[in-house]
Design a protein around this motif. Sequence first.
Motif, short mmCIF file in Angstrom:
data_model
loop_
_atom_site.label_atom_id
_atom_site.label_comp_id
_atom_site.label_asym_id
_atom_site.label_seq_id
_atom_site.Cartn_x
_atom_site.Cartn_y
_atom_site.Cartn_z
N HIS A 1 2.41 -9.09 -7.38
CA HIS A 1 3.64 -8.28 -7.32
C HIS A 1 4.75 -8.95 -8.12
N ALA A 2 4.91 -10.25 -7.95
CA ALA A 2 5.95 -10.97 -8.69
C ALA A 2 5.67 -10.98 -10.20
N HIS B 1 2.08 -3.26 -9.88
CA HIS B 1 2.63 -2.29 -8.94
C HIS B 1 1.63 -1.24 -8.47
N ASP B 2 0.34 -1.53 -8.64
CA ASP B 2 -0.69 -0.61 -8.15
C ASP B 2 -1.82 -1.41 -7.52
N PHE B 3 -2.04 -1.19 -6.22
CA PHE B 3 -3.02 -1.98 -5.47
C PHE B 3 -4.05 -1.05 -4.83
N ALA C 1 4.03 -4.91 -0.35
CA ALA C 1 4.09 -3.98 -1.48
C ALA C 1 4.57 -2.63 -0.96
N ALA C 2 5.23 -1.86 -1.83
CA ALA C 2 5.71 -0.53 -1.43
C ALA C 2 4.50 0.33 -1.05
N PRO C 3 4.61 1.12 0.03
CA PRO C 3 3.48 1.94 0.46
C PRO C 3 2.93 2.83 -0.67
N GLY C 4 3.83 3.38 -1.47
CA GLY C 4 3.41 4.28 -2.55
C GLY C 4 2.66 3.57 -3.66
N ASP D 1 -3.48 5.16 -18.69
CA ASP D 1 -2.15 4.66 -18.32
C ASP D 1 -2.21 3.46 -17.40
N LEU D 2 -3.36 3.28 -16.74
CA LEU D 2 -3.46 2.23 -15.72
C LEU D 2 -4.89 1.69 -15.69
N THR D 3 -5.04 0.37 -15.70
CA THR D 3 -6.38 -0.21 -15.52
C THR D 3 -6.46 -0.83 -14.13
N ARG D 4 -7.69 -1.05 -13.65
CA ARG D 4 -7.89 -1.48 -12.25
C ARG D 4 -8.79 -2.72 -12.18
N PRO D 5 -8.34 -3.84 -12.74
CA PRO D 5 -9.19 -5.04 -12.66
C PRO D 5 -9.29 -5.56 -11.24
#
Length: 347
Positions: free
Chosen positions: A56-57, A61-63, A78-81, A205-209
Amino acid sequence: MLPDIPAPALRLGFDPDALRANWQALDRLSGRARAGAAVKADAYGVGARQVVPVLHAAGCHDFFVAHWCEVPDLLDLAAPGSISVLHGPLNDADVAFARASGVKPVINSLEQARRWLAAGGGRCDLMVDTGMNRLGLAMDQIGDAVLAALDVDVLISHLVSADEESDLNAVQCGRWRQACAVIPHARASLANSAGIALGSDYHGDLTRPGIALYGGIPRPEMADMIRQVVRPQAAILQVRTVAAGDTIGYNATFTAPAPMRVGTVALGYADGYLHFWSNIGGFHADGLDLPVLGRISMDMTGIDLTNAPHLDEGDWVTAEYALPEAALATGLSQYELLTVLGRRFGR
Ligand SMILES: *Cc1c(COP(=O)(O)O)cnc(C)c1O
């Protein structure tokens, strides 16, 4: 009143700088896409509560978690969203929890889409199955009218063979693009760790390693950019000298060829240091190699201290656990080597 509970004689060495550097390297390799993070299964056994604040730091911003029960651990971090639950809303309890917490369900079927909308809906992610045949909408469902009513943030698919050269990669990429053209969404996401190395066509737009964040190397071209993040460590419980011909451990699988100084360390297969390491594993301390001697016990492992006369009871040693090498040595996957690490490690 009992005094404080003594700390266990084993711990998971955790390198937050390496974790941060791995995420930054994967984010850079993701080009114009941002990197998120798969943190399911307690961040692959590394410990989600120590992983998520570091990521996060760093700007993640996507978990992604698998189960709803993995969510509460993250809600103060982390923010719920920013949290997505891959297994999706199976029943009304899941839907109610998602709506009350603000965490995104990953919708995996038309039935789940209807269930979510019937409860009032809201921001969600959507999984399309482009070839895994595991979870997600089938390609012949992507035109269904119910999908247009969803408020889809991330439109996801998942690669079958991103860690190898396979024709399926391009086929899946094409199907994912087709789904993206039909289903309204805010962001598109296809690549896991290995998929990031397949190039910009796969980035969206987003990868998920996941695995590469934690020191796994799913493709050889990633070897130079990924650092080891966790190292099992344990204390020496006892030291003894054995004579030539003496054996060590269960079933006497190691026989000392000469007098040896042997240490017993507090790490065993119950901690995920599996029997595969019997007579082939290694530890180190102060730059010295300390080979495993004999079979791994449930809570203990014998190591050779002959060349480390200064090491004694209470001193700590570190297991060699670089994931690519450990996978080659044991025949286990890099994923299993991490997720098998047991509960007695403090995280
Ligand atoms: C676990 C998982 C990932 C991460 O995969 P890695 O191979 O560990 O990088 C990405 N997406 C989905 C849907 C997953 O289940």
